[in-house]
Design a protein around this motif. Structure first.
Motif, PDB file in Angstrom:
ATOM      1  N   GLU A  58       0.918  -1.142  -0.093  1.00 27.11           N
ATOM      2  CA  GLU A  58      -0.009  -0.095  -0.032  1.00 27.11           C
ATOM      3  C   GLU A  58       1.002   1.192   0.149  1.00 27.11           C
ATOM      4  OE1 GLU A  58      -3.925  -1.715   2.457  1.00 27.11           O
ATOM      5  OE2 GLU A  58      -2.517  -0.352   3.361  1.00 27.11           O
ATOM      6  N   ALA A  59       1.886   1.305   0.883  1.00 26.29           N
ATOM      7  CA  ALA A  59       2.574   2.375   0.978  1.00 26.29           C
ATOM      8  C   ALA A  59       3.436   2.519  -0.153  1.00 26.29           C
ATOM      9  CB  ALA A  59       3.505   2.164   2.049  1.00 26.29           C
ATOM     10  N   ASP A  60       3.938   1.500  -1.037  1.00 29.60           N
ATOM     11  CA  ASP A  60       4.795   1.618  -2.225  1.00 29.60           C
ATOM     12  C   ASP A  60       3.905   2.154  -3.335  1.00 29.60           C
ATOM     13  OD1 ASP A  60       7.618   0.777  -3.226  1.00 29.60           O
ATOM     14  OD2 ASP A  60       6.029  -0.194  -4.854  1.00 29.60           O
ATOM     15  N   GLN A  61       2.673   1.646  -3.422  1.00 31.37           N
ATOM     16  CA  GLN A  61       1.844   2.028  -4.620  1.00 31.37           C
ATOM     17  C   GLN A  61       1.800   3.695  -4.545  1.00 31.37           C
ATOM     18  OE1 GLN A  61      -1.608  -0.121  -4.834  1.00 31.37           O
ATOM     19  NE2 GLN A  61      -0.512  -2.209  -5.299  1.00 31.37           N
ATOM     20  N   LEU A  62       0.995   4.019  -3.210  1.00 30.87           N
ATOM     21  CA  LEU A  62       0.841   5.717  -2.969  1.00 30.87           C
ATOM     22  C   LEU A  62       2.064   6.301  -3.227  1.00 30.87           C
ATOM     23  CD1 LEU A  62      -1.471   7.395  -0.759  1.00 30.87           C
ATOM     24  CD2 LEU A  62       0.862   7.875  -0.470  1.00 30.87           C
ATOM     25  N   LEU A  63       3.171   6.108  -2.444  1.00 25.61           N
ATOM     26  CA  LEU A  63       4.468   6.805  -2.629  1.00 25.61           C
ATOM     27  C   LEU A  63       5.032   6.783  -4.156  1.00 25.61           C
ATOM     28  CD1 LEU A  63       6.140   5.931   0.480  1.00 25.61           C
ATOM     29  CD2 LEU A  63       4.918   7.976   0.148  1.00 25.61           C
ATOM     30  N   THR A  64       4.653   5.809  -4.831  1.00 21.76           N
ATOM     31  CA  THR A  64       5.145   5.847  -6.357  1.00 21.76           C
ATOM     32  C   THR A  64       4.226   6.879  -7.255  1.00 21.76           C
ATOM     33  OG1 THR A  64       5.752   3.493  -6.460  1.00 21.76           O
ATOM     34  CG2 THR A  64       5.166   4.564  -8.300  1.00 21.76           C
ATOM     35  N   VAL A  65       2.889   6.833  -6.773  1.00 26.46           N
ATOM     36  CA  VAL A  65       1.914   7.816  -7.541  1.00 26.46           C
ATOM     37  C   VAL A  65       2.442   9.234  -7.025  1.00 26.46           C
ATOM     38  CG1 VAL A  65      -0.267   8.702  -7.485  1.00 26.46           C
ATOM     39  CG2 VAL A  65       0.162   6.334  -7.652  1.00 26.46           C
ATOM     40  N   ARG A  66       2.788   9.512  -5.795  1.00 26.00           N
ATOM     41  CA  ARG A  66       3.262  10.611  -5.372  1.00 26.00           C
ATOM     42  C   ARG A  66       4.445  11.252  -6.182  1.00 26.00           C
ATOM     43  NH1 ARG A  66       7.399  11.981  -0.815  1.00 26.00           N
ATOM     44  NH2 ARG A  66       6.867  14.263  -0.465  1.00 26.00           N
ATOM     45  N   THR A  67       5.385  10.301  -6.485  1.00 24.36           N
ATOM     46  CA  THR A  67       6.767  10.655  -7.102  1.00 24.36           C
ATOM     47  C   THR A  67       6.225  11.276  -8.487  1.00 24.36           C
ATOM     48  OG1 THR A  67       8.059   9.206  -6.166  1.00 24.36           O
ATOM     49  CG2 THR A  67       8.719   9.760  -8.431  1.00 24.36           C
ATOM     50  N   LEU A  68       5.201  10.651  -9.273  1.00 20.35           N
ATOM     51  CA  LEU A  68       4.728  11.069 -10.514  1.00 20.35           C
ATOM     52  C   LEU A  68       4.085  12.439 -10.351  1.00 20.35           C
ATOM     53  CD1 LEU A  68       3.109   7.790 -11.662  1.00 20.35           C
ATOM     54  CD2 LEU A  68       5.293   8.438 -12.482  1.00 20.35           C
ATOM     55  N   LEU A  69       3.145  12.644  -9.502  1.00 14.74           N
ATOM     56  CA  LEU A  69       2.504  13.944  -9.290  1.00 14.74           C
ATOM     57  C   LEU A  69       3.522  15.116  -9.182  1.00 14.74           C
ATOM     58  CD1 LEU A  69      -0.431  12.784  -7.262  1.00 14.74           C
ATOM     59  CD2 LEU A  69      -0.466  13.238  -9.932  1.00 14.74           C
ATOM     60  N   GLU A  70       4.585  14.809  -7.966  1.00 18.49           N
ATOM     61  CA  GLU A  70       5.153  15.713  -7.652  1.00 18.49           C
ATOM     62  C   GLU A  70       6.436  15.983  -8.498  1.00 18.49           C
ATOM     63  OE1 GLU A  70       5.408  17.293  -4.711  1.00 18.49           O
ATOM     64  OE2 GLU A  70       4.225  16.112  -3.254  1.00 18.49           O
ATOM     65  N   ALA A  71       6.737  15.179  -9.292  1.00 22.06           N
ATOM     66  CA  ALA A  71       7.790  15.460 -10.320  1.00 22.06           C
ATOM     67  C   ALA A  71       7.125  16.446 -11.464  1.00 22.06           C
ATOM     68  CB  ALA A  71       8.255  13.928 -11.073  1.00 22.06           C
ATOM     69  N   GLU A  72       6.027  16.228 -11.724  1.00 23.65           N
ATOM     70  CA  GLU A  72       5.534  17.126 -12.845  1.00 23.65           C
ATOM     71  C   GLU A  72       5.273  18.463 -12.270  1.00 23.65           C
ATOM     72  OE1 GLU A  72       3.572  18.506 -16.408  1.00 23.65           O
ATOM     73  OE2 GLU A  72       5.049  17.111 -15.645  1.00 23.65           O
ATOM     74  N   ALA A  73       4.981  18.234 -11.066  1.00 22.70           N
ATOM     75  CA  ALA A  73       4.563  19.544 -10.194  1.00 22.70           C
ATOM     76  C   ALA A  73       5.698  20.536 -10.286  1.00 22.70           C
ATOM     77  CB  ALA A  73       4.094  19.650  -8.928  1.00 22.70           C
ATOM     78  N   ALA A  74       6.992  19.891 -10.070  1.00 26.63           N
ATOM     79  CA  ALA A  74       8.226  20.568  -9.905  1.00 26.63           C
ATOM     80  C   ALA A  74       8.621  21.272 -11.429  1.00 26.63           C
ATOM     81  CB  ALA A  74       9.348  19.558  -9.816  1.00 26.63           C
ATOM     82  N   ARG A  75       8.416  20.338 -12.434  1.00 27.42           N
ATOM     83  CA  ARG A  75       8.601  20.812 -13.860  1.00 27.42           C
ATOM     84  C   ARG A  75       7.780  22.043 -14.247  1.00 27.42           C
ATOM     85  NH1 ARG A  75       6.603  21.074 -18.750  1.00 27.42           N
ATOM     86  NH2 ARG A  75       4.921  19.911 -18.190  1.00 27.42           N
TER      87      ARG A  75
END
Length: 224
Positions: free
Chosen positions: A89-106
């Protein structure tokens, strides 16, 4: 200490005006998110009601809602317990977080102005001081504020809404590793600010992706 795990008087009693059901829900969710109520902990309606200064009914309704949302497990003949997240559960959520946050940073690197960058620097300074002072709760809250500001600077409403759906769970998972991540996390935040200030979209994306991946890895290694 009561079996609900909260020192008497630690939780302020809720004022009556306003939607009481919603206020009780928010109070319990915050206690779970900050791990004042720990994963696996038994939640006793009467004791929680006493802490919050309300009747058992809004507490019962809040626990049912929290169960639906995956924060609480209602077990037949046993009662309510704070959900214990699995590694998957933690891995799935934190993986999605990486996708969202990386795009936000860009997007932040493309759109941020000097005022926005100054705001990030101010939040970062607060976080660095909290680390130095050993104030874990402040570190977690400030970390969330930093990432929320990056998301705000991205200027994408849909992206922000999606990030908002996982924000509280990210805080939940970050709490037990905040001390371990410590100073290094804020060094990475400084690197991100520099990339955003330089309007380097690729670098901002890379820094944020590495930053969030470090948190994910640290979470999985926390008990080893």
């Amino acid at each position: 200490m009561l079996s609900a795990g909260l020192p008497q008087g630690a939780v302020p009693k809720l004022e009556r005006p306003g939607p009481l059901r919603e206020r009780v829900y928010e109070a319990l969710l915050e206690l779970i998110t900050t791990r004042a109520l720990r994963p696996g902990q038994h939640l006793v309606e009467s004791e929680l009601a006493g802490h919050l200064g309300v009747s058992r009914q809004p507490v019962r309704e809040a626990l049912q809602r929290l169960n639906t949302e995956g924060w609480v497990d209602l077990r037949p003949a046993q009662g309510a317990f704070v959900h214990e997240p699995t590694e998957e559960e933690a891995d799935q959520l934190l993986t999605v977080r990486t996708l969202l946050e990386a795009e936000a940073a860009r997007l932040a690197a493309a759109n941020a102005n000097s005022a926005g960058i100054a705001a990030l620097e101010e939040i970062c300074a607060t976080g660095e001081q909290a680390v130095a002072d050993g104030e874990v709760d402040t570190v977690v809250a400030t970390n969330a504020a930093f990432h929320a500001k990056v998301m705000n600077l991205a200027g994408n409403v849909v992206l922000a809404e999606l990030a908002g759906q996982v924000d509280r769970r990210v805080r939940w998972y970050y709490q037990p590793v905040a001390r371990q991540r410590g100073k290094q996390s804020w060094i990475e935040h400084r690197e991100l600010i520099a990339a955003i200030a330089d309007r380097d979209e690729q670098r901002a994306t890379e820094v944020m992706r590495a930053h969030t991946e470090h948190t994910r890895t640290t979470y999985h290694q926390r008990a080893k």
